[in-house]
Design a protein around this motif. Structure first.
Motif, short mmCIF file in Angstrom:
data_model
loop_
_atom_site.label_atom_id
_atom_site.label_comp_id
_atom_site.label_asym_id
_atom_site.label_seq_id
_atom_site.Cartn_x
_atom_site.Cartn_y
_atom_site.Cartn_z
N ILE A 402 -2.34 4.02 15.79
CA ILE A 402 -2.69 2.94 15.23
C ILE A 402 -4.17 2.43 14.75
O ILE A 402 -4.07 2.08 13.59
N ARG A 403 -4.87 3.18 15.26
CA ARG A 403 -6.31 2.90 14.73
C ARG A 403 -6.50 3.82 13.41
O ARG A 403 -6.92 3.28 12.58
N ARG A 404 -5.85 4.86 13.48
CA ARG A 404 -5.92 5.79 12.19
C ARG A 404 -5.28 5.10 11.13
O ARG A 404 -5.87 5.20 10.03
N LYS A 405 -4.05 4.60 11.38
CA LYS A 405 -3.12 4.02 10.06
C LYS A 405 -4.09 2.70 9.72
O LYS A 405 -3.86 2.50 8.61
N ALA A 406 -4.61 1.93 10.69
CA ALA A 406 -5.22 0.71 10.24
C ALA A 406 -6.61 0.98 9.61
O ALA A 406 -6.86 0.30 8.42
N ARG A 407 -7.25 1.99 9.83
CA ARG A 407 -8.32 2.26 8.86
C ARG A 407 -8.05 2.92 7.56
O ARG A 407 -8.95 2.64 6.64
N GLU A 408 -6.88 3.74 7.74
CA GLU A 408 -6.25 4.40 6.46
C GLU A 408 -6.02 3.06 5.25
O GLU A 408 -6.28 3.03 4.18
N ARG A 409 -5.79 1.93 6.10
CA ARG A 409 -5.22 0.76 5.30
C ARG A 409 -6.27 0.21 4.55
O ARG A 409 -6.38 -0.25 3.55
N ARG A 410 -7.47 0.24 5.44
CA ARG A 410 -8.91 -0.53 5.25
C ARG A 410 -9.67 0.34 3.96
O ARG A 410 -10.01 -0.32 2.99
N ASP A 411 -9.70 1.63 4.43
CA ASP A 411 -10.48 2.63 3.59
C ASP A 411 -9.73 3.42 2.49
O ASP A 411 -10.40 4.23 1.90
N GLY A 412 -8.38 3.39 2.87
CA GLY A 412 -7.71 4.36 2.04
C GLY A 412 -7.70 5.84 2.79
O GLY A 412 -8.19 5.89 3.79
N PRO A 413 -6.63 6.72 2.39
CA PRO A 413 -6.38 7.80 2.92
C PRO A 413 -7.66 8.79 2.98
O PRO A 413 -8.34 8.74 1.96
N PRO A 414 -7.61 9.57 4.03
CA PRO A 414 -8.71 10.56 3.93
C PRO A 414 -8.93 11.51 2.80
O PRO A 414 -7.78 11.75 2.30
N PRO A 415 -9.85 12.23 2.23
CA PRO A 415 -9.78 13.06 1.33
C PRO A 415 -9.25 14.45 1.48
O PRO A 415 -9.45 14.70 2.59
N SER A 416 -8.53 15.05 0.46
CA SER A 416 -7.71 16.13 1.03
C SER A 416 -9.00 17.47 0.97
O SER A 416 -9.78 17.38 0.34
N THR A 417 -8.51 18.16 1.88
CA THR A 417 -9.76 19.32 2.09
C THR A 417 -9.25 20.42 1.44
O THR A 417 -9.80 21.55 1.53
N GLY A 418 -7.86 20.35 0.86
CA GLY A 418 -7.53 21.57 -0.04
C GLY A 418 -8.12 21.87 -1.25
O GLY A 418 -9.31 21.03 -1.64
N ALA A 419 -7.97 23.18 -1.65
CA ALA A 419 -8.75 23.48 -2.79
C ALA A 419 -8.43 22.76 -4.28
O ALA A 419 -7.25 22.32 -4.21
#
Length: 419
Positions: A402-419
């Motif tokens: 829940i914490r991860r989803k709530a912060r993704e909602r506030r700050d947006g999804p984390p940046p991709s680490t792929g090339a």
């Protein structure tokens, strides 16, 4: 197909387009773009489908349950049973047929329950069949088939038909709340029950020694005296058995006062728990209702079972302020249905079914930078910080989710680490 005619690719493509067109027309007729099984699930599952078909289905099932209870009561009147016996039997067969189809459809659509989707279809159906609501559904139809296949006393089977009344717990928030209170307070209720048993044993033993010689036919043994003890402790006092000695009457008055105190315990436990639960929930929180929230739809069945009792459920009319700008209410809200407007310095926003808000304010102990007001009739799930903290202690993995989803909602999804 005409004999000797070779099917061309264009004809096959035309047939496929025709089939797709028919399916699309059926979907448009139902107003949804989904499969038959999914549509049936939305209709029969409370809280999932809010369409007219769903309301009609719920109303018919509730009406049939009430008619079954009325038929059971009427059938015990001998004159009515003799005059309308064949009609009662026909109605019983019709009711069992409807309830059996309902039970089969619920098992068939079990794979559509979001928290069971990741399981094997038969495993999902078995897990759903073992839930209390489905066990009640099975108990509602099983006596009829047992009476048909086995040589069982029909009077006993008719009494078991009253189990159909408990099917209303699926549709009645109040009855559902009462059953939840009894389950939550079972330890306290067991303790009160043991106290009552102890009081009965002591009262019957004391009266046996006090009144045993004066009234050997009524207090000649502890089991005989137990009838008087139960009637006195429960404040019923039939009057068929009463002490005649002075010491016996003094002891009986003490038992009466003790009975008032002991009986007040379970009443106070249930009434306090019921009032608390009634304030928390305006409607029944179900799996299907939780599945509307994408934040919660990723949970499995066991995780959903843990988090479901923590929610407060509210029906709210339009123009109700949920959270004011600058406020610090420690709770987050999930929109099950309806629209909630958000007004802030950055602009206006509308939250609809599946959205949530207030997560960062609750988790970071921050003040709200926007105001939230219902724009239509809404059904909201509310999770207080205290309940979230209890969830963190019991199931830290769910709280992290829940914490991860709530912060993704506030700050947006984390940046991709792929090339």
């Amino acid at each position: 197909m005409v004999p000797g005619h070779e099917v061309t690719g264009s004809e096959t493509e035309a047939t496929a387009h025709l089939g797709n067109g028919v399916r699309a027309a059926l979907r448009r007729a139902f107003g949804v773009d989904t499969t038959w099984r999914r549509r049936i699930y939305e209709i029969i599952e409370v809280g999932q489908g809010e369409s007219r078909a769903s309301r009609i289905f719920d109303g018919c099932i509730v009406g049939l349950i009430l008619l079954n209870v009325a038929a059971f009561v009427a059938e015990t009147v001998r004159s009515l049973a003799v005059a309308y016996g064949p009609y009662f039997l026909a109605f019983e067969i019709f009711s069992v047929a409807v309830f059996s189809v309902e039970y089969a459809l619920r098992l068939w659509t079990a794979v559509e329950v979001p928290f069971l989707k990741r399981l094997n279809p038969w495993t999902a159906r078995l897990k759903l069949a073992l839930r209390p609501a489905l066990l009640i559904d099975l108990a509602a139809i099983l006596p009829f088939f047992l009476g048909t296949l086995l040589n069982v006393d029909l009077r006993v089977l008719r009494a078991l038909r009253l189990l159909r009344f408990f099917k209303l717990s699926r549709y009645s928030p109040a009855l559902h709340t009462l059953l939840r209170v009894i389950a939550n307070e079972q330890r306290a209720l067991i303790g009160a029950g043991l106290l009552l048993v102890t009081a009965v044993l002591l009262a019957s033993t004391g009266m046996y020694y006090i009144e045993g010689r004066a009234q050997p036919d009524k207090f000649g043994s502890v089991p005989d005296a137990a009838w008087w003890a139960i009637a006195t402790l429960t404040t019923v006092g039939y009057g068929d058995v009463a002490p005649v000695t002075a010491l016996g009457r003094f002891f009986a008055s003490f038992v009466m006062v003790t009975g008032l105190c002991i009986l007040a315990l379970p009443v106070a436990i249930i009434s306090a728990g019921f009032a608390q639960e009634l304030g928390r929930r305006d409607f029944v929180v179900t799996w299907s209702l939780m599945s509307r929230i994408p934040l919660l739809a990723d949970l499995d069945a066991s995780a959903a079972e843990k988090i479901m009792p923590l929610f407060q459920a509210h029906n709210l009319p339009p123009n109700v302020e949920l959270l004011g700008e600058g406020g610090a209410e420690k709770a987050m809200y999930f929109v099950a249905s309806g629209l909630v407007g958000c007004r802030s310095a950055a602009g206006d926003e509308v939250f609809s079914k599946g959205d949530f808000f207030g997560g960062s304010t609750m988790l970071d102990h921050d003040i709200a930078r926007a105001s939230f007001v219902t724009k239509s009739k809404c059904r909201l799930l509310k999770l207080h910080y205290e309940d979230f903290h209890r969830l963190e202690t019991a199931s830290p993995e769910i709280a992290i989710h829940i914490r991860r989803k709530a912060r993704e909602r506030r700050d947006g999804p984390p940046p991709s680490t792929g090339a």
